[in-house]
Design a protein around this motif. Structure first.
Motif, PDB file in Angstrom:
ATOM      1  N   ASP A  53     -21.651 -32.452 -23.726  1.00  0.00           N
ATOM      2  CA  ASP A  53     -20.588 -32.259 -24.708  1.00  0.00           C
ATOM      3  C   ASP A  53     -19.437 -31.510 -24.044  1.00  0.00           C
ATOM      4  OD1 ASP A  53     -18.977 -31.898 -26.901  1.00  0.00           O
ATOM      5  OD2 ASP A  53     -20.192 -30.289 -27.779  1.00  0.00           O
ATOM      6  N   PRO A  54     -18.325 -32.188 -23.727  1.00  0.00           N
ATOM      7  CA  PRO A  54     -17.220 -31.517 -23.032  1.00  0.00           C
ATOM      8  C   PRO A  54     -16.538 -30.451 -23.870  1.00  0.00           C
ATOM      9  CG  PRO A  54     -16.592 -33.741 -23.704  1.00  0.00           C
ATOM     10  CD  PRO A  54     -18.054 -33.616 -23.969  1.00  0.00           C
ATOM     11  N   GLU A  55     -16.586 -30.550 -25.187  1.00  0.00           N
ATOM     12  CA  GLU A  55     -15.936 -29.551 -26.030  1.00  0.00           C
ATOM     13  C   GLU A  55     -16.620 -28.195 -25.929  1.00  0.00           C
ATOM     14  OE1 GLU A  55     -15.508 -30.857 -30.023  1.00  0.00           O
ATOM     15  OE2 GLU A  55     -14.092 -32.464 -29.532  1.00  0.00           O
ATOM     16  N   GLN A  56     -17.943 -28.194 -25.898  1.00  0.00           N
ATOM     17  CA  GLN A  56     -18.687 -26.939 -25.805  1.00  0.00           C
ATOM     18  C   GLN A  56     -19.126 -26.634 -24.382  1.00  0.00           C
ATOM     19  OE1 GLN A  56     -21.309 -26.066 -29.476  1.00  0.00           O
ATOM     20  NE2 GLN A  56     -21.542 -28.266 -29.215  1.00  0.00           N
ATOM     21  N   ASP A  57     -18.944 -27.600 -23.476  1.00  0.00           N
ATOM     22  CA  ASP A  57     -19.371 -27.463 -22.080  1.00  0.00           C
ATOM     23  C   ASP A  57     -20.861 -27.167 -22.007  1.00  0.00           C
ATOM     24  OD1 ASP A  57     -19.011 -27.511 -19.328  1.00  0.00           O
ATOM     25  OD2 ASP A  57     -18.498 -25.386 -19.198  1.00  0.00           O
ATOM     26  N   VAL A  58     -21.659 -27.986 -22.698  1.00  0.00           N
ATOM     27  CA  VAL A  58     -23.107 -27.810 -22.730  1.00  0.00           C
ATOM     28  C   VAL A  58     -23.793 -29.161 -22.584  1.00  0.00           C
ATOM     29  CG1 VAL A  58     -23.008 -25.736 -24.166  1.00  0.00           C
ATOM     30  CG2 VAL A  58     -23.247 -27.988 -25.252  1.00  0.00           C
ATOM     31  N   TYR A  59     -25.070 -29.088 -22.184  1.00  0.00           N
ATOM     32  CA  TYR A  59     -25.934 -30.262 -22.154  1.00  0.00           C
ATOM     33  C   TYR A  59     -26.884 -30.217 -23.347  1.00  0.00           C
ATOM     34  CZ  TYR A  59     -24.669 -30.929 -17.184  1.00  0.00           C
ATOM     35  OH  TYR A  59     -24.000 -31.137 -16.001  1.00  0.00           O
ATOM     36  N   PHE A  60     -27.124 -31.390 -23.943  1.00  0.00           N
ATOM     37  CA  PHE A  60     -28.199 -31.539 -24.913  1.00  0.00           C
ATOM     38  C   PHE A  60     -29.280 -32.388 -24.242  1.00  0.00           C
ATOM     39  CE2 PHE A  60     -24.466 -30.986 -27.745  1.00  0.00           C
ATOM     40  CZ  PHE A  60     -24.884 -29.836 -28.391  1.00  0.00           C
ATOM     41  N   ILE A  61     -30.539 -31.939 -24.345  1.00  0.00           N
ATOM     42  CA  ILE A  61     -31.657 -32.597 -23.669  1.00  0.00           C
ATOM     43  C   ILE A  61     -32.731 -32.914 -24.701  1.00  0.00           C
ATOM     44  CG2 ILE A  61     -33.359 -32.441 -21.819  1.00  0.00           C
ATOM     45  CD1 ILE A  61     -31.584 -30.129 -20.661  1.00  0.00           C
ATOM     46  N   GLY A  75     -41.196 -33.094 -31.458  1.00  0.00           N
ATOM     47  CA  GLY A  75     -40.024 -33.309 -30.625  1.00  0.00           C
ATOM     48  C   GLY A  75     -38.926 -32.300 -30.894  1.00  0.00           C
ATOM     49  N   PHE A  76     -38.061 -32.098 -29.915  1.00  0.00           N
ATOM     50  CA  PHE A  76     -36.937 -31.176 -30.093  1.00  0.00           C
ATOM     51  C   PHE A  76     -35.849 -31.501 -29.074  1.00  0.00           C
ATOM     52  CE2 PHE A  76     -40.013 -29.170 -27.245  1.00  0.00           C
ATOM     53  CZ  PHE A  76     -39.229 -28.735 -26.182  1.00  0.00           C
ATOM     54  N   ILE A  77     -34.676 -30.937 -29.318  1.00  0.00           N
ATOM     55  CA  ILE A  77     -33.531 -31.127 -28.433  1.00  0.00           C
ATOM     56  C   ILE A  77     -33.060 -29.763 -27.953  1.00  0.00           C
ATOM     57  CG2 ILE A  77     -31.137 -31.936 -28.272  1.00  0.00           C
ATOM     58  CD1 ILE A  77     -31.861 -34.057 -30.362  1.00  0.00           C
ATOM     59  N   THR A  78     -32.968 -29.624 -26.644  1.00  0.00           N
ATOM     60  CA  THR A  78     -32.610 -28.363 -25.999  1.00  0.00           C
ATOM     61  C   THR A  78     -31.100 -28.296 -25.767  1.00  0.00           C
ATOM     62  OG1 THR A  78     -34.750 -28.249 -24.884  1.00  0.00           O
ATOM     63  CG2 THR A  78     -32.955 -26.967 -23.912  1.00  0.00           C
ATOM     64  N   LYS A  79     -30.572 -27.080 -25.842  1.00  0.00           N
ATOM     65  CA  LYS A  79     -29.165 -26.836 -25.525  1.00  0.00           C
ATOM     66  C   LYS A  79     -29.103 -25.969 -24.269  1.00  0.00           C
ATOM     67  CE  LYS A  79     -24.914 -24.914 -27.572  1.00  0.00           C
ATOM     68  NZ  LYS A  79     -24.350 -24.233 -28.778  1.00  0.00           N
ATOM     69  N   ALA A  80     -28.385 -26.464 -23.240  1.00  0.00           N
ATOM     70  CA  ALA A  80     -28.251 -25.718 -21.979  1.00  0.00           C
ATOM     71  C   ALA A  80     -26.790 -25.680 -21.575  1.00  0.00           C
ATOM     72  CB  ALA A  80     -29.084 -26.372 -20.881  1.00  0.00           C
ATOM     73  N   ASP A  81     -26.393 -24.622 -20.862  1.00  0.00           N
ATOM     74  CA  ASP A  81     -25.004 -24.537 -20.436  1.00  0.00           C
ATOM     75  C   ASP A  81     -24.788 -25.363 -19.172  1.00  0.00           C
ATOM     76  OD1 ASP A  81     -25.823 -23.022 -18.220  1.00  0.00           O
ATOM     77  OD2 ASP A  81     -25.298 -21.111 -19.131  1.00  0.00           O
ATOM     78  N   ALA A  82     -23.542 -25.427 -18.716  1.00  0.00           N
ATOM     79  CA  ALA A  82     -23.182 -26.289 -17.592  1.00  0.00           C
ATOM     80  C   ALA A  82     -23.738 -25.787 -16.269  1.00  0.00           C
ATOM     81  CB  ALA A  82     -21.658 -26.419 -17.491  1.00  0.00           C
ATOM     82  N   GLU A  83     -24.264 -24.552 -16.243  1.00  0.00           N
ATOM     83  CA  GLU A  83     -24.880 -24.006 -15.036  1.00  0.00           C
ATOM     84  C   GLU A  83     -26.400 -24.178 -15.042  1.00  0.00           C
ATOM     85  OE1 GLU A  83     -22.418 -22.061 -16.739  1.00  0.00           O
ATOM     86  OE2 GLU A  83     -21.077 -23.103 -15.349  1.00  0.00           O
ATOM     87  N   GLY A  84     -26.904 -24.800 -16.102  1.00  0.00           N
ATOM     88  CA  GLY A  84     -28.330 -25.072 -16.166  1.00  0.00           C
ATOM     89  C   GLY A  84     -29.155 -24.030 -16.881  1.00  0.00           C
ATOM     90  N   ASN A  85     -28.522 -23.047 -17.501  1.00  0.00           N
ATOM     91  CA  ASN A  85     -29.251 -22.021 -18.245  1.00  0.00           C
ATOM     92  C   ASN A  85     -29.566 -22.529 -19.650  1.00  0.00           C
ATOM     93  OD1 ASN A  85     -28.897 -19.886 -16.160  1.00  0.00           O
ATOM     94  ND2 ASN A  85     -26.743 -20.100 -16.731  1.00  0.00           N
ATOM     95  N   ILE A  86     -30.818 -22.432 -20.049  1.00  0.00           N
ATOM     96  CA  ILE A  86     -31.209 -22.851 -21.394  1.00  0.00           C
ATOM     97  C   ILE A  86     -30.719 -21.829 -22.409  1.00  0.00           C
ATOM     98  CG2 ILE A  86     -33.150 -23.237 -22.953  1.00  0.00           C
ATOM     99  CD1 ILE A  86     -34.657 -24.490 -20.664  1.00  0.00           C
ATOM    100  N   LEU A  87     -29.880 -22.278 -23.317  1.00  0.00           N
ATOM    101  CA  LEU A  87     -29.338 -21.405 -24.356  1.00  0.00           C
ATOM    102  C   LEU A  87     -30.260 -21.359 -25.572  1.00  0.00           C
ATOM    103  CD1 LEU A  87     -25.616 -22.588 -24.171  1.00  0.00           C
ATOM    104  CD2 LEU A  87     -26.660 -20.616 -23.035  1.00  0.00           C
ATOM    105  N   ASP A  88     -30.867 -22.501 -25.892  1.00  0.00           N
ATOM    106  CA  ASP A  88     -31.789 -22.582 -27.024  1.00  0.00           C
ATOM    107  C   ASP A  88     -32.726 -23.757 -26.753  1.00  0.00           C
ATOM    108  OD1 ASP A  88     -33.133 -22.808 -29.458  1.00  0.00           O
ATOM    109  OD2 ASP A  88     -31.385 -22.181 -30.613  1.00  0.00           O
ATOM    110  N   LEU A  89     -34.003 -23.458 -26.486  1.00  0.00           N
ATOM    111  CA  LEU A  89     -34.952 -24.507 -26.114  1.00  0.00           C
ATOM    112  C   LEU A  89     -35.120 -25.531 -27.235  1.00  0.00           C
ATOM    113  CD1 LEU A  89     -36.995 -25.552 -24.008  1.00  0.00           C
ATOM    114  CD2 LEU A  89     -38.739 -24.174 -25.173  1.00  0.00           C
ATOM    115  N   LYS A  90     -35.266 -25.060 -28.462  1.00  0.00           N
ATOM    116  CA  LYS A  90     -35.464 -25.955 -29.606  1.00  0.00           C
ATOM    117  C   LYS A  90     -34.280 -25.832 -30.553  1.00  0.00           C
ATOM    118  CE  LYS A  90     -40.499 -25.859 -29.225  1.00  0.00           C
ATOM    119  NZ  LYS A  90     -41.788 -25.651 -29.928  1.00  0.00           N
ATOM    120  N   PHE A  91     -33.107 -26.172 -30.025  1.00  0.00           N
ATOM    121  CA  PHE A  91     -31.864 -26.041 -30.785  1.00  0.00           C
ATOM    122  C   PHE A  91     -31.842 -26.989 -31.972  1.00  0.00           C
ATOM    123  CE2 PHE A  91     -27.188 -27.041 -31.167  1.00  0.00           C
ATOM    124  CZ  PHE A  91     -26.823 -25.813 -31.694  1.00  0.00           C
ATOM    125  N   MET A  92     -32.398 -28.196 -31.798  1.00  0.00           N
ATOM    126  CA  MET A  92     -32.490 -29.185 -32.866  1.00  0.00           C
ATOM    127  C   MET A  92     -33.939 -29.634 -32.987  1.00  0.00           C
ATOM    128  SD  MET A  92     -29.162 -31.426 -31.739  1.00  0.00           S
ATOM    129  CE  MET A  92     -27.492 -30.726 -31.743  1.00  0.00           C
TER     130      MET A  92
END
Length: 296
Positions: A53-61, A75-92
């Protein structure tokens, strides 16, 4: 003299103004391997797909967890920043009524992240992680809902690898858009040059198809490799994950070659368009590797 000083000051101010950084050109000539990786995201559970997501500069996995077809609500979707740090493992993680079982391909339309799953397509608020929609496919005999893309109007297109179909979702209503395709479609992406959708073939097939309407299906390219999963465009080049030979291949319109030799079977890739990074998930290895496609 006054005019001269004014011009001099203006020139000095202009020369001191920071210039916008330009994205370095992509190096399409060198085959990369593990020594070229930027970083790795670990601590995942069967990561199947990545969406940047370029707006938030994050990866969803998206994480498969127990398996690809099991209705186990894990199942779940993880949120990580552009440097690879997991911000929230089970964000969704869905809701009690419509939980995530084994999320796969994802696509972002405005503020909604859409994710394919066992029974349908989930919609999440990409900022809060809250589930806002669920498109139920239970009226159809689906095989394996796999990847999601959308056109400029926000209409969703969903591949079904198990039935050789592509579904169309307008509003909250799914319908069969393409049926009995010659190859089982896995990945789907929109060609930015002509607004046609391109499909990646699963299994041993190597023909990539395109469509712009339900009665317009043609051959886009033939790539070596096989068991193709995620596909994305970057600078008019098609990137494709080949599980048959553990590689990322690209097609520039005339030729195709291996761009990256991966350490495992790559699934649904994601592209960081700000940095020209490619994120490669491995379901069996529980991790995502990041490569830099720009010249150093």
């Amino acid at each position: 003299m006054y005019k001269f000083l004014l011009l001099l000051i203006t020139a000095l101010l202009f020369s001191c103004t920071p210039k916008k950084s330009q994205t370095p050109p992509v190096d399409w000539e060198t085959v990369q391997d593990t020594t070229d990786m930027v970083f790795t995201i670990t601590g995942l559970d069967g990561p199947e797909a990545v969406r940047y997501d370029p707006e938030q500069d994050v990866y969803f996995i998206s994480n498969f967890t127990g398996g690809g077809t099991t209705q186990d609500s894990t199942g779940f979707i993880t949120k990580a920043d552009a440097e690879g740090n997991i911000l929230d493992l089970k964000f969704m993680a869905g809701t009690s009524e419509y939980p995530l079982h084994a999320p796969r391909g994802m696509f972002i339309v405005e503020n909604t992240l859409w994710a394919a799953d066992v029974l349908g397509v989930h919609g999440f608020d990409k900022s809060t992680g809250e589930q806002t929609d669920f498109i139920d496919f239970s009226e159809f005999e689906t095989g394996f809902l796999n990847d999601v893309s959308a056109n400029a109007q926000g209409t969703l297109f969903v591949t079904d690898t198990g039935t050789n179909r592509v579904f169309k979702v307008e509003g909250s209503s799914p319908s069969i858009y393409l049926d009995s395709l010659p190859e089982a479609p896995n990945g789907i992406t929109l060609n930015p040059d002509n607004r046609q959708f391109v499909l990646a073939p699963w299994g041993g097939d190597q023909i990539f198809r395109y469509f712009s309407s339900s009665d317009d299906l043609g051959e886009y390219a033939t790539l070596e490799g096989g068991y193709f999963d995620g596909i994305e465009f970057l600078h008019s080049n098609l990137l494709a994950a080949s599980q048959q030979d553990s590689s990322i291949r690209y097609f520039d319109g005339t030729k195709s070659t291996i761009l990256i030799k991966t350490t495992g079977r790559p699934a649904d890739i994601g592209i960081n368009t700000n940095l020209n990074h490619i994120a490669v998930p491995y379901i069996a290895l529980d991790r995502v590797d990041i490569w830099n496609l720009s010249k150093q």
